[in-house]
Motif scaffolding. Structure first.
Motif, PDB file in Angstrom:
ATOM      1  N   MET A  36     -20.818  -7.160  36.223  1.00 62.53           N
ATOM      2  CA  MET A  36     -20.156  -6.926  34.936  1.00 62.53           C
ATOM      3  C   MET A  36     -19.246  -8.084  34.574  1.00 62.53           C
ATOM      4  SD  MET A  36     -17.153  -4.097  35.728  1.00 62.53           S
ATOM      5  CE  MET A  36     -16.479  -4.224  34.084  1.00 62.53           C
ATOM      6  N   ILE A  37     -19.070  -8.301  33.282  1.00 62.85           N
ATOM      7  CA  ILE A  37     -18.149  -9.303  32.773  1.00 62.85           C
ATOM      8  C   ILE A  37     -17.401  -8.702  31.586  1.00 62.85           C
ATOM      9  CG2 ILE A  37     -19.924 -10.364  31.310  1.00 62.85           C
ATOM     10  CD1 ILE A  37     -18.431 -13.067  31.839  1.00 62.85           C
ATOM     11  N   VAL A  38     -16.116  -8.972  31.515  1.00 55.56           N
ATOM     12  CA  VAL A  38     -15.292  -8.513  30.393  1.00 55.56           C
ATOM     13  C   VAL A  38     -15.296  -9.615  29.335  1.00 55.56           C
ATOM     14  CG1 VAL A  38     -12.986  -7.791  29.669  1.00 55.56           C
ATOM     15  CG2 VAL A  38     -13.862  -7.099  31.911  1.00 55.56           C
ATOM     16  N   VAL A  39     -15.729  -9.272  28.146  1.00 56.25           N
ATOM     17  CA  VAL A  39     -15.813 -10.230  27.049  1.00 56.25           C
ATOM     18  C   VAL A  39     -14.509 -10.253  26.258  1.00 56.25           C
ATOM     19  CG1 VAL A  39     -17.071 -10.807  24.930  1.00 56.25           C
ATOM     20  CG2 VAL A  39     -18.303  -9.896  26.908  1.00 56.25           C
ATOM     21  N   GLN A  40     -13.908  -9.088  26.085  1.00 54.22           N
ATOM     22  CA  GLN A  40     -12.666  -8.962  25.309  1.00 54.22           C
ATOM     23  C   GLN A  40     -11.891  -7.783  25.862  1.00 54.22           C
ATOM     24  OE1 GLN A  40     -13.295  -8.773  21.046  1.00 54.22           O
ATOM     25  NE2 GLN A  40     -11.602  -7.362  20.802  1.00 54.22           N
ATOM     26  N   GLY A  41     -10.567  -7.893  25.932  1.00 57.39           N
ATOM     27  CA  GLY A  41      -9.739  -6.795  26.410  1.00 57.39           C
ATOM     28  C   GLY A  41      -9.581  -6.807  27.913  1.00 57.39           C
ATOM     29  N   SER A  42      -9.479  -5.609  28.509  1.00 59.82           N
ATOM     30  CA  SER A  42      -9.323  -5.526  29.967  1.00 59.82           C
ATOM     31  C   SER A  42      -9.919  -4.231  30.507  1.00 59.82           C
ATOM     32  CB  SER A  42      -7.853  -5.631  30.372  1.00 59.82           C
ATOM     33  OG  SER A  42      -7.122  -4.541  29.887  1.00 59.82           O
ATOM     34  N   TYR A  43     -10.360  -4.326  31.761  1.00 61.08           N
ATOM     35  CA  TYR A  43     -10.986  -3.207  32.463  1.00 61.08           C
ATOM     36  C   TYR A  43     -10.433  -3.203  33.875  1.00 61.08           C
ATOM     37  CZ  TYR A  43     -14.665  -0.058  34.109  1.00 61.08           C
ATOM     38  OH  TYR A  43     -15.358   1.008  34.617  1.00 61.08           O
ATOM     39  N   THR A  44      -9.963  -2.055  34.327  1.00 60.99           N
ATOM     40  CA  THR A  44      -9.490  -1.939  35.700  1.00 60.99           C
ATOM     41  C   THR A  44     -10.560  -1.233  36.517  1.00 60.99           C
ATOM     42  OG1 THR A  44      -7.190  -1.830  34.985  1.00 60.99           O
ATOM     43  CG2 THR A  44      -7.675  -1.056  37.211  1.00 60.99           C
ATOM     44  N   LEU A  45     -11.155  -1.965  37.434  1.00 62.44           N
ATOM     45  CA  LEU A  45     -12.158  -1.447  38.335  1.00 62.44           C
ATOM     46  C   LEU A  45     -11.446  -0.875  39.545  1.00 62.44           C
ATOM     47  CD1 LEU A  45     -15.243  -1.311  38.818  1.00 62.44           C
ATOM     48  CD2 LEU A  45     -15.047  -3.545  39.914  1.00 62.44           C
ATOM     49  N   THR A  76     -11.896  -2.943  24.284  1.00 59.86           N
ATOM     50  CA  THR A  76     -12.505  -3.776  25.310  1.00 59.86           C
ATOM     51  C   THR A  76     -14.019  -3.843  25.114  1.00 59.86           C
ATOM     52  OG1 THR A  76     -10.762  -3.340  26.908  1.00 59.86           O
ATOM     53  CG2 THR A  76     -12.889  -4.013  27.810  1.00 59.86           C
ATOM     54  N   ARG A  77     -14.578  -5.039  25.315  1.00 59.32           N
ATOM     55  CA  ARG A  77     -16.024  -5.250  25.244  1.00 59.32           C
ATOM     56  C   ARG A  77     -16.486  -5.775  26.599  1.00 59.32           C
ATOM     57  NH1 ARG A  77     -16.386  -9.395  20.896  1.00 59.32           N
ATOM     58  NH2 ARG A  77     -18.522  -9.498  21.610  1.00 59.32           N
ATOM     59  N   THR A  78     -17.565  -5.183  27.132  1.00 57.36           N
ATOM     60  CA  THR A  78     -18.090  -5.591  28.433  1.00 57.36           C
ATOM     61  C   THR A  78     -19.605  -5.751  28.368  1.00 57.36           C
ATOM     62  OG1 THR A  78     -18.305  -3.291  29.172  1.00 57.36           O
ATOM     63  CG2 THR A  78     -16.261  -4.429  29.749  1.00 57.36           C
ATOM     64  N   ILE A  79     -20.120  -6.530  29.310  1.00 62.76           N
ATOM     65  CA  ILE A  79     -21.560  -6.673  29.502  1.00 62.76           C
ATOM     66  C   ILE A  79     -21.839  -6.307  30.949  1.00 62.76           C
ATOM     67  CG2 ILE A  79     -23.536  -8.252  29.528  1.00 62.76           C
ATOM     68  CD1 ILE A  79     -21.981  -9.984  27.500  1.00 62.76           C
ATOM     69  N   HIS A  80     -22.867  -5.491  31.169  1.00 67.01           N
ATOM     70  CA  HIS A  80     -23.244  -5.062  32.519  1.00 67.01           C
ATOM     71  C   HIS A  80     -24.722  -5.371  32.741  1.00 67.01           C
ATOM     72  CE1 HIS A  80     -19.600  -2.489  33.020  1.00 67.01           C
ATOM     73  NE2 HIS A  80     -19.667  -2.554  31.698  1.00 67.01           N
ATOM     74  N   ALA A  81     -25.038  -5.903  33.902  1.00 70.00           N
ATOM     75  CA  ALA A  81     -26.426  -6.104  34.321  1.00 70.00           C
ATOM     76  C   ALA A  81     -26.658  -5.173  35.505  1.00 70.00           C
ATOM     77  CB  ALA A  81     -26.661  -7.550  34.722  1.00 70.00           C
ATOM     78  N   PHE A  82     -27.606  -4.270  35.368  1.00 72.86           N
ATOM     79  CA  PHE A  82     -27.929  -3.303  36.411  1.00 72.86           C
ATOM     80  C   PHE A  82     -29.287  -3.657  37.013  1.00 72.86           C
ATOM     81  CE2 PHE A  82     -25.274  -0.985  33.344  1.00 72.86           C
ATOM     82  CZ  PHE A  82     -24.278  -0.504  34.184  1.00 72.86           C
ATOM     83  N   GLY A  83     -29.371  -3.648  38.319  1.00 77.91           N
ATOM     84  CA  GLY A  83     -30.625  -3.939  38.999  1.00 77.91           C
ATOM     85  C   GLY A  83     -31.604  -2.781  38.953  1.00 77.91           C
ATOM     86  N   GLY A  84     -31.248  -1.724  38.256  1.00 71.79           N
ATOM     87  CA  GLY A  84     -32.100  -0.544  38.116  1.00 71.79           C
ATOM     88  C   GLY A  84     -31.846   0.118  36.781  1.00 71.79           C
ATOM     89  N   HIS A  85     -32.416   1.290  36.608  1.00 75.67           N
ATOM     90  CA  HIS A  85     -32.307   2.048  35.355  1.00 75.67           C
ATOM     91  C   HIS A  85     -31.006   2.844  35.360  1.00 75.67           C
ATOM     92  CE1 HIS A  85     -34.012   3.880  31.758  1.00 75.67           C
ATOM     93  NE2 HIS A  85     -33.415   4.983  32.161  1.00 75.67           N
ATOM     94  N   ARG A  86     -30.037   2.484  34.534  1.00 74.83           N
ATOM     95  CA  ARG A  86     -28.708   3.113  34.504  1.00 74.83           C
ATOM     96  C   ARG A  86     -28.555   4.096  33.344  1.00 74.83           C
ATOM     97  NH1 ARG A  86     -24.756   5.701  34.172  1.00 74.83           N
ATOM     98  NH2 ARG A  86     -22.612   5.074  34.449  1.00 74.83           N
ATOM     99  N   CYS A  87     -29.035   3.743  32.174  1.00 74.96           N
ATOM    100  CA  CYS A  87     -28.761   4.538  30.967  1.00 74.96           C
ATOM    101  C   CYS A  87     -30.039   5.163  30.414  1.00 74.96           C
ATOM    102  CB  CYS A  87     -28.157   3.633  29.876  1.00 74.96           C
ATOM    103  SG  CYS A  87     -26.623   2.859  30.387  1.00 74.96           S
ATOM    104  N   ALA A  88     -29.958   6.440  30.145  1.00 74.25           N
ATOM    105  CA  ALA A  88     -31.064   7.144  29.494  1.00 74.25           C
ATOM    106  C   ALA A  88     -30.866   7.084  27.989  1.00 74.25           C
ATOM    107  CB  ALA A  88     -31.124   8.582  29.974  1.00 74.25           C
ATOM    108  N   ARG A  89     -31.939   7.041  27.268  1.00 77.66           N
ATOM    109  CA  ARG A  89     -31.860   7.011  25.814  1.00 77.66           C
ATOM    110  C   ARG A  89     -31.835   8.435  25.258  1.00 77.66           C
ATOM    111  NH1 ARG A  89     -32.279   1.984  24.243  1.00 77.66           N
ATOM    112  NH2 ARG A  89     -33.337   0.504  25.584  1.00 77.66           N
ATOM    113  N   ALA A  90     -31.084   8.616  24.199  1.00 77.32           N
ATOM    114  CA  ALA A  90     -31.031   9.917  23.544  1.00 77.32           C
ATOM    115  C   ALA A  90     -32.386  10.204  22.896  1.00 77.32           C
ATOM    116  CB  ALA A  90     -29.933   9.923  22.488  1.00 77.32           C
ATOM    117  N   THR A  91     -32.779  11.451  22.938  1.00 76.09           N
ATOM    118  CA  THR A  91     -34.036  11.836  22.293  1.00 76.09           C
ATOM    119  C   THR A  91     -33.728  12.623  21.042  1.00 76.09           C
ATOM    120  OG1 THR A  91     -34.170  13.817  23.672  1.00 76.09           O
ATOM    121  CG2 THR A  91     -35.326  11.875  24.457  1.00 76.09           C
ATOM    122  N   ALA A  92     -34.564  12.463  20.053  1.00 81.36           N
ATOM    123  CA  ALA A  92     -34.340  13.139  18.771  1.00 81.36           C
ATOM    124  C   ALA A  92     -34.897  14.535  18.766  1.00 81.36           C
ATOM    125  CB  ALA A  92     -34.965  12.326  17.647  1.00 81.36           C
TER     126      ALA A  92
END
Length: 92
Positions: A36-45, A76-92
């Motif tokens: 993960m990288i913080v683009v703007q703001g702050s994040y406490t891990l 805060t704005r962040t970018i995350h790279a996951f080595g696997g499937h992290r987020c499911a998409r909403a279905t209509a």
């Protein structure tokens, strides 16, 4: 939280988040690495009760299986790279 999720052909994902309000992320561990990288703001891990403050331009690598949580400041704005499937998409 608002954002975008991009799926890699290999099952990985990239996420781009903008946190609209100050919030906490619950404890979680993944079966894959996370960068993960913080683009703007702050994040406490939070890892093993250790608080790691990440400000804009700072990054962190979380190995698979590591239990972690976090606190984010509104705007805060962040970018995350996951080595696997992290987020499911909403279905209509």
């Amino acid at each position: 939280m608002e954002g975008y999720v991009f799926d890699g052909a290999d099952g990985s994902q990239m996420t781009f988040w903008t946190c609209t309000q100050t919030a906490q992320a619950g404890a979680q561990a993944h079966a894959y690495d996370e960068y993960m990288i913080v683009v703007q703001g702050s994040y406490t891990l939070i890892i093993d009760s250790r608080r790691i403050l990440l400000n804009a331009g700072e990054e962190y690598f979380i190995p698979r299986g590591v239990l972690h949580s976090g606190e984010v400041v509104a705007g805060t704005r962040t970018i995350h790279a996951f080595g696997g499937h992290r987020c499911a998409r909403a279905t209509a």
